[in-house]
Design an enzyme around this catalytic site. Structure first.
Site, short mmCIF file in Angstrom:
data_model
loop_
_atom_site.label_atom_id
_atom_site.label_comp_id
_atom_site.label_asym_id
_atom_site.label_seq_id
_atom_site.Cartn_x
_atom_site.Cartn_y
_atom_site.Cartn_z
N HIS A 1 0.85 -1.20 0.00
CA HIS A 1 0.00 0.00 0.00
C HIS A 1 0.88 1.23 0.00
O HIS A 1 2.01 1.20 0.46
CB HIS A 1 -0.97 0.01 1.19
CG HIS A 1 -0.31 -0.17 2.51
ND1 HIS A 1 0.07 -1.40 2.98
CD2 HIS A 1 0.05 0.72 3.46
CE1 HIS A 1 0.63 -1.27 4.17
NE2 HIS A 1 0.63 0.01 4.47
N HIS B 1 0.79 5.24 1.22
CA HIS B 1 0.11 6.28 2.00
C HIS B 1 0.17 7.60 1.25
O HIS B 1 1.24 8.00 0.77
CB HIS B 1 0.82 6.51 3.34
CG HIS B 1 0.82 5.34 4.27
ND1 HIS B 1 -0.09 5.22 5.29
CD2 HIS B 1 1.62 4.24 4.35
CE1 HIS B 1 0.16 4.11 5.97
NE2 HIS B 1 1.18 3.50 5.41
P1 5GP Z 1 1.61 0.48 7.40
O1 5GP Z 1 2.04 0.78 8.81
O2 5GP Z 1 1.50 -1.00 7.15
O3 5GP Z 1 2.39 1.20 6.34
O4 5GP Z 1 0.16 1.11 7.28
C1 5GP Z 1 -1.01 0.45 7.59
C2 5GP Z 1 -2.09 1.51 7.61
O5 5GP Z 1 -3.33 0.87 7.44
C3 5GP Z 1 -2.17 2.30 8.92
O6 5GP Z 1 -2.07 3.69 8.62
C4 5GP Z 1 -3.54 1.93 9.49
O7 5GP Z 1 -4.16 3.03 10.11
C5 5GP Z 1 -4.29 1.49 8.26
N1 5GP Z 1 -5.30 0.47 8.47
C6 5GP Z 1 -5.15 -0.71 9.13
N2 5GP Z 1 -6.28 -1.42 9.10
C7 5GP Z 1 -7.17 -0.69 8.40
C8 5GP Z 1 -8.54 -0.91 8.02
O8 5GP Z 1 -9.16 -1.92 8.34
N3 5GP Z 1 -9.13 0.07 7.28
C9 5GP Z 1 -8.48 1.22 6.91
N4 5GP Z 1 -9.15 2.11 6.18
N5 5GP Z 1 -7.19 1.45 7.26
C10 5GP Z 1 -6.55 0.52 7.99
#
Ligand code: 5GP
Ligand code: ZN
Length: 136
Positions: free
Chosen positions: A99, A101
């Site tokens: 993903h 951001h």
């Molecule tokens: P990472 O730390 O893996 O780069 O980012 C994961 C992101 O996914 C975090 O910003 C967290 O808030 C978001 N996130 C985790 N679970 C969900 C979900 O079920 N729905 C949405 N919309 N965001 C999520």
């Protein structure tokens, strides 16, 4: 990937606040936003991270980022944007489905994406340059 939450969201099995969707991606609002309008670009196919995602799709993720960031900037009244893409636990990845951001920034928002600059030592620079070129 049956157990992957982002697979379920990207493919519409779990509802989400969707800003944009096409055949390859869904763009949603993050549930724990760093700032107002924080969004995530999710590919509909499961790839763990940047190492796994095909080059073409990675390129399309960046095109999608440009499209969404341009539209969001028109409505959010933000002052800038960070694109963040974490790979691996050590890098802060918590959901192991690629993903990107999209984080709108507002003057003085205090969002912590900074680091303390180190120093590039000659020996380190020369070693990295000599070794990396073999793989590029
Ligand atoms: P990472 O730390 O893996 O780069 O980012 C994961 C992101 O996914 C975090 O910003 C967290 O808030 C978001 N996130 C985790 N679970 C969900 C979900 O079920 N729905 C949405 N919309 N965001 C999520
Ligand atoms: Zn997945």
């Amino acid at each position: 990937m049956e157990s992957c939450i982002f697979c379920k969201i990207a493919n519409g099995e779990i509802p989400s606040a969707t800003l944009y969707e096409d055949e390859d991606f869904r763009v949603i609002l993050d549930l724990g936003p760093a700032s107002r309008g924080h969004a995530l670009i999710l590919p509909k196919e499961h790839y763990k991270d940047l190492y796994e995602i095909p080059e073409e799709l990675a390129a399309k993720a960046m095109k999608t980022a440009k499209k969404v960031v341009t539209a969001m900037t028109k409505v959010l009244d933000c002052d800038g944007y960070n694109l963040v893409q974490n790979n691996g636990e050590a890098a802060g990845q918590t959901v192991f489905h690629f993903h990107m951001h999209l984080i709108p920034r507002y003057k003085g928002d205090g969002v912590g994406l900074t680091w303390k600059p180190g120093e590039l030592e000659d020996k380190t620079r020369d070693k990295i340059l000599a070794e990396i070129r073999k793989y590029l």
